[in-house]
Write a protein that holds these residues in place. Structure first.
Motif, PDB file in Angstrom:
ATOM      1  N   ASP A  55      13.713   1.375  -6.768  1.00  0.00           N
ATOM      2  CA  ASP A  55      12.865   2.525  -6.427  1.00  0.00           C
ATOM      3  C   ASP A  55      11.675   2.628  -7.380  1.00  0.00           C
ATOM      4  O   ASP A  55      10.552   2.969  -6.966  1.00  0.00           O
ATOM      5  CB  ASP A  55      13.681   3.811  -6.471  1.00  0.00           C
ATOM      6  CG  ASP A  55      14.728   3.884  -5.372  1.00  0.00           C
ATOM      7  OD1 ASP A  55      14.610   3.111  -4.391  1.00  0.00           O
ATOM      8  OD2 ASP A  55      15.672   4.685  -5.504  1.00  0.00           O
ATOM      9  N   SER A  56      11.918   2.340  -8.653  1.00  0.00           N
ATOM     10  CA  SER A  56      10.839   2.388  -9.643  1.00  0.00           C
ATOM     11  C   SER A  56       9.758   1.364  -9.321  1.00  0.00           C
ATOM     12  O   SER A  56       8.557   1.660  -9.390  1.00  0.00           O
ATOM     13  CB  SER A  56      11.406   2.131 -11.044  1.00  0.00           C
ATOM     14  OG  SER A  56      10.373   2.041 -11.994  1.00  0.00           O
ATOM     15  N   ILE A  57      10.177   0.150  -8.938  1.00  0.00           N
ATOM     16  CA  ILE A  57       9.200  -0.882  -8.559  1.00  0.00           C
ATOM     17  C   ILE A  57       8.420  -0.439  -7.327  1.00  0.00           C
ATOM     18  O   ILE A  57       7.193  -0.583  -7.257  1.00  0.00           O
ATOM     19  CB  ILE A  57       9.906  -2.227  -8.298  1.00  0.00           C
ATOM     20  CG1 ILE A  57      10.534  -2.762  -9.588  1.00  0.00           C
ATOM     21  CG2 ILE A  57       8.918  -3.247  -7.730  1.00  0.00           C
ATOM     22  CD1 ILE A  57      11.351  -4.017  -9.396  1.00  0.00           C
ATOM     23  N   ASP A  58       9.121   0.116  -6.355  1.00  0.00           N
ATOM     24  CA  ASP A  58       8.466   0.538  -5.111  1.00  0.00           C
ATOM     25  C   ASP A  58       7.398   1.602  -5.394  1.00  0.00           C
ATOM     26  O   ASP A  58       6.303   1.563  -4.812  1.00  0.00           O
ATOM     27  CB  ASP A  58       9.493   1.077  -4.118  1.00  0.00           C
ATOM     28  CG  ASP A  58      10.336  -0.025  -3.488  1.00  0.00           C
ATOM     29  OD1 ASP A  58       9.900  -1.193  -3.544  1.00  0.00           O
ATOM     30  OD2 ASP A  58      11.418   0.288  -2.951  1.00  0.00           O
ATOM     31  N   ARG A  59       7.711   2.549  -6.279  1.00  0.00           N
ATOM     32  CA  ARG A  59       6.727   3.591  -6.604  1.00  0.00           C
ATOM     33  C   ARG A  59       5.483   2.984  -7.248  1.00  0.00           C
ATOM     34  O   ARG A  59       4.352   3.328  -6.898  1.00  0.00           O
ATOM     35  CB  ARG A  59       7.347   4.622  -7.551  1.00  0.00           C
ATOM     36  CG  ARG A  59       8.326   5.575  -6.890  1.00  0.00           C
ATOM     37  CD  ARG A  59       8.637   6.740  -7.807  1.00  0.00           C
ATOM     38  NE  ARG A  59       9.216   6.316  -9.074  1.00  0.00           N
ATOM     39  CZ  ARG A  59      10.510   6.123  -9.285  1.00  0.00           C
ATOM     40  NH1 ARG A  59      11.379   6.302  -8.289  1.00  0.00           N
ATOM     41  NH2 ARG A  59      10.950   5.764 -10.474  1.00  0.00           N
ATOM     42  N   ARG A  60       5.700   2.090  -8.200  1.00  0.00           N
ATOM     43  CA  ARG A  60       4.570   1.471  -8.889  1.00  0.00           C
ATOM     44  C   ARG A  60       3.740   0.611  -7.930  1.00  0.00           C
ATOM     45  O   ARG A  60       2.506   0.585  -8.011  1.00  0.00           O
ATOM     46  CB  ARG A  60       5.081   0.618 -10.056  1.00  0.00           C
ATOM     47  CG  ARG A  60       5.782   1.429 -11.143  1.00  0.00           C
ATOM     48  CD  ARG A  60       6.536   0.503 -12.085  1.00  0.00           C
ATOM     49  NE  ARG A  60       7.447   1.216 -12.964  1.00  0.00           N
ATOM     50  CZ  ARG A  60       7.304   1.359 -14.274  1.00  0.00           C
ATOM     51  NH1 ARG A  60       6.248   0.827 -14.866  1.00  0.00           N
ATOM     52  NH2 ARG A  60       8.183   2.006 -15.001  1.00  0.00           N
ATOM     53  N   THR A  61       4.422  -0.090  -7.046  1.00  0.00           N
ATOM     54  CA  THR A  61       3.720  -0.966  -6.111  1.00  0.00           C
ATOM     55  C   THR A  61       2.922  -0.171  -5.090  1.00  0.00           C
ATOM     56  O   THR A  61       1.816  -0.570  -4.706  1.00  0.00           O
ATOM     57  CB  THR A  61       4.728  -1.891  -5.404  1.00  0.00           C
ATOM     58  OG1 THR A  61       5.444  -2.651  -6.373  1.00  0.00           O
ATOM     59  CG2 THR A  61       4.013  -2.842  -4.464  1.00  0.00           C
ATOM     60  N   ARG A  62       3.463   0.964  -4.652  1.00  0.00           N
ATOM     61  CA  ARG A  62       2.728   1.796  -3.686  1.00  0.00           C
ATOM     62  C   ARG A  62       1.394   2.251  -4.263  1.00  0.00           C
ATOM     63  O   ARG A  62       0.373   2.275  -3.564  1.00  0.00           O
ATOM     64  CB  ARG A  62       3.570   3.010  -3.279  1.00  0.00           C
ATOM     65  CG  ARG A  62       4.562   2.746  -2.164  1.00  0.00           C
ATOM     66  CD  ARG A  62       5.054   4.035  -1.525  1.00  0.00           C
ATOM     67  NE  ARG A  62       5.725   4.891  -2.491  1.00  0.00           N
ATOM     68  CZ  ARG A  62       7.016   4.825  -2.790  1.00  0.00           C
ATOM     69  NH1 ARG A  62       7.781   3.922  -2.186  1.00  0.00           N
ATOM     70  NH2 ARG A  62       7.557   5.639  -3.665  1.00  0.00           N
ATOM     71  N   ALA A  63       1.413   2.608  -5.543  1.00  0.00           N
ATOM     72  CA  ALA A  63       0.164   3.050  -6.171  1.00  0.00           C
ATOM     73  C   ALA A  63      -0.862   1.918  -6.204  1.00  0.00           C
ATOM     74  O   ALA A  63      -2.053   2.131  -5.925  1.00  0.00           O
ATOM     75  CB  ALA A  63       0.448   3.552  -7.592  1.00  0.00           C
ATOM     76  N   GLU A  64      -0.419   0.688  -6.516  1.00  0.00           N
ATOM     77  CA  GLU A  64      -1.322  -0.459  -6.529  1.00  0.00           C
ATOM     78  C   GLU A  64      -1.812  -0.778  -5.118  1.00  0.00           C
ATOM     79  O   GLU A  64      -2.984  -1.113  -4.904  1.00  0.00           O
ATOM     80  CB  GLU A  64      -0.612  -1.677  -7.129  1.00  0.00           C
ATOM     81  CG  GLU A  64      -0.244  -1.540  -8.588  1.00  0.00           C
ATOM     82  CD  GLU A  64      -1.456  -1.552  -9.492  1.00  0.00           C
ATOM     83  OE1 GLU A  64      -2.350  -2.398  -9.288  1.00  0.00           O
ATOM     84  OE2 GLU A  64      -1.524  -0.704 -10.408  1.00  0.00           O
ATOM     85  N   ARG A  65      -0.911  -0.640  -4.162  1.00  0.00           N
ATOM     86  CA  ARG A  65      -1.269  -0.920  -2.761  1.00  0.00           C
ATOM     87  C   ARG A  65      -2.361   0.037  -2.284  1.00  0.00           C
ATOM     88  O   ARG A  65      -3.331  -0.378  -1.636  1.00  0.00           O
ATOM     89  CB  ARG A  65      -0.007  -0.795  -1.905  1.00  0.00           C
ATOM     90  CG  ARG A  65      -0.214  -1.018  -0.406  1.00  0.00           C
ATOM     91  CD  ARG A  65       1.079  -0.686   0.338  1.00  0.00           C
ATOM     92  NE  ARG A  65       0.941  -0.779   1.766  1.00  0.00           N
ATOM     93  CZ  ARG A  65       1.399  -1.766   2.513  1.00  0.00           C
ATOM     94  NH1 ARG A  65       2.013  -2.771   1.932  1.00  0.00           N
ATOM     95  NH2 ARG A  65       1.255  -1.771   3.821  1.00  0.00           N
TER      96      ARG A  65
END
Length: 523
Positions: free
Chosen positions: A488-498
């Protein structure tokens, strides 16, 4: 007057001052004497004994005292031990400067242009206003015979195969014998040595030699972008992400048209989890993008990590089919298939890549993980042993061998391996290096410790949830709630970059870009 530059620092040994952008830093007493000692040794490693003798004598102190003082000095300079710019730790030996130090010939009070200002994110990729006359450097003319040697060496080096790399290296060394201070010869001799480590499974000793030669190139040609790029490549091959980025950025600032170095910096941004910065840098090519080796693989990886899975797969597959000599393309497509659960296709792609003579430890490790998924532990053990044989000085493949041997590591030996790994990881900035500790903690039954090591990898930049879910090496913690928290932590960080990519003016046309409210300035 003894004044020097260390990246964006200006150091006056006589007045014992350190400045950055005209602001004096609080570096005094033992901290300044320690910094001065490192400067006096240039690019050499300064041992604990040498530091103690120069800084503390006649007082009697130990290595821990030196370590604590280095920590204080780093704090004063704003340096990060995990990604050092100014002071590097050389494990079990001592410390050395993180970049070449050069004389500062500007008199106090005179207006000056800083050649290495502090850089943030990828702003270094902007075209700077430095004039050609300021950057010009009179270099020793090269005789036609020497130039013929250099031209032939460059021809071999561009081919990109192991044997031709060795031919290029021999020619560069010959040119250096004739002209020891020729920057082109120094750069070529450094890059071909670093390639031994980065591309052809050579020892890290080759990269250390490359670093020594590149440091000499920067010393001789401090305004030469190729010298800084070679320095970045040597540090890159030694795993020094912070030092490599600083050198790559310096090279691009001196030559904004250097697409290859910009792409090299982009790869390291990617490793730090700066996915939007990485994609932007790889898209900002000033010349022919097709001439930048491995750029397409990097872009495919950025698409994948940002969640544009279909586009990533199309890119990986095209590279794999059209560029059979692209070593990272031969790794990227099987790894993509594996991470997205297409295990039979991944196995076939690994086999095909092996037929192409892609002798890489990462490919052998992937083969071992595929074997574990199908329950073939003997084949997995053999594959991990092959990975270790390809890179015997790397710790992670050796750990996999020990954990998947017929008699796996247990008890006191396992505890010692964990302790040694923790110590070795202190100054290792690569996110995936933490997986070694994850797997050791799993073997010890310490799920909390394994999850903590995984969290550290994410904090350092790891963004591939597909691999974490697919690999059997994480099987014992996959059901732990902490594992899902990591995902979940990776997904949150990746969404911001996306979202940064989709909102940007440079958003690629094959993505569902938003209409940006505010256009990003050009690089």
């Amino acid at each position: 007057m003894a004044r020097y530059r260390l990246l964006d620092l200006r150091i006056d040994l006589d007045h014992q001052t350190v400045e950055r952008a005209g602001t004096r830093l609080e570096v005094a007493g033992l901290s300044f004497r320690l910094l001065a000692c490192l400067i006096e040794h240039g690019d050499h490693v300064v041992t604990f004994d040498e530091l103690i003798a120069a800084v503390w004598a006649p007082a009697v102190v130990n290595e821990e005292t030196v370590t604590q003082r280095v920590r204080l000095l780093r704090q004063a300079l704003g340096d990060d031990a995990r990604a050092p710019r100014y002071i590097r730790t050389v494990r079990s030996r001592g410390y050395q400067l993180g970049a070449p130090v050069i004389p500062d010939l500007v008199e106090p009070g005179r207006r000056r242009l800083a050649l290495w200002p502090a850089l943030a994110a990828v702003s270094v990729l902007a075209v700077t206003a430095l004039g050609a006359s300021f950057l010009a450097r009179e270099e020793k003319p090269v005789t036609s015979a020497e130039q013929e040697i250099l031209d032939r060496a460059q021809w071999y080096a561009r081919i990109g195969q192991r044997d031709n790399n060795e031919r290029a290296l021999a020619l560069y060394d010959r040119a250096l014998h004739e002209a020891p201070d020729d920057v082109d010869a120094l750069v070529g001799a450094s890059r071909t040595r670093a390639a031994r480590t980065c591309l052809y499974n050579g020892s890290t000793d080759d990269a250390r030699d490359a670093l020594r030669i590149a440091s000499r190139a920067v010393s001789v040609g401090s305004d030469n972008p190729r010298a800084w790029s070679a320095l970045g490549y040597a540090r890159d091959c030694l795993g020094d992400i912070g030092g490599a980025i600083a050198a790559y950025e310096a090279a691009v600032r001196l030559d904004p048209d250097d697409d290859a170095t910009r792409s090299s910096a982009a790869y390291l941004y990617q490793e730090q989890g700066r996915l939007a910065d990485a994609m932007r840098a790889n898209l900002d090519m000033r010349g022919d993008p097709g001439r930048v080796r491995y750029r397409e693989v990097q872009l495919a990886r950025e698409y994948e990590l940002l969640g544009f899975v279909t586009q990533a797969g199309q890119r990986y597959k095209r590279i794999f089919e059209l560029a059979p000599d692209n070593v990272f393309g031969n790794l990227g497509w099987p790894a993509y298939l594996f991470a997205h659960g297409r295990f039979d296709e991944a196995r076939a792609a690994v086999a095909e890549a092996r037929q192409r003579d892609t002798a890489r430890p990462e490919l052998a490790q992937l083969d071992g993980e595929l074997a574990l998924r199908r329950g073939d532990h003997a084949a997995a053990a053999n594959a991990f042993a092959e990975a270790h044989a390809l890179r015997p000085d790397a710790s992670l493949p050796g750990t996999l061998v020990l954990l998947h041997a017929s008699q796996p590591l247990t008890g006191d030996a396992l505890a010692q391996r964990i302790a040694d790994t923790r110590k070795a990881l202190v100054d290792n900035p690569w996110p995936a290096s933490r997986f070694e500790l994850v797997w050791l903690m799993e073997a010890a039954g310490d799920h909390r410790g394994a999850i903590a090591a995984l969290e550290e990898a994410v904090a350092m930049g790891w963004r591939d949830t597909g691999y974490l879910r697919a690999s059997p090496l994480f099987a014992t913690i996959a059901a732990d709630p902490g594992f899902q928290d990591v995902i979940d932590s990776i997904d949150r960080r990746t969404r911001a970059e996306r979202e940064r990519v989709l909102d940007a003016s440079w958003c690629p046309s094959d993505l569902p870009c938003h209409e940006p409210q505010k256009r990003d300035p050009p690089l």
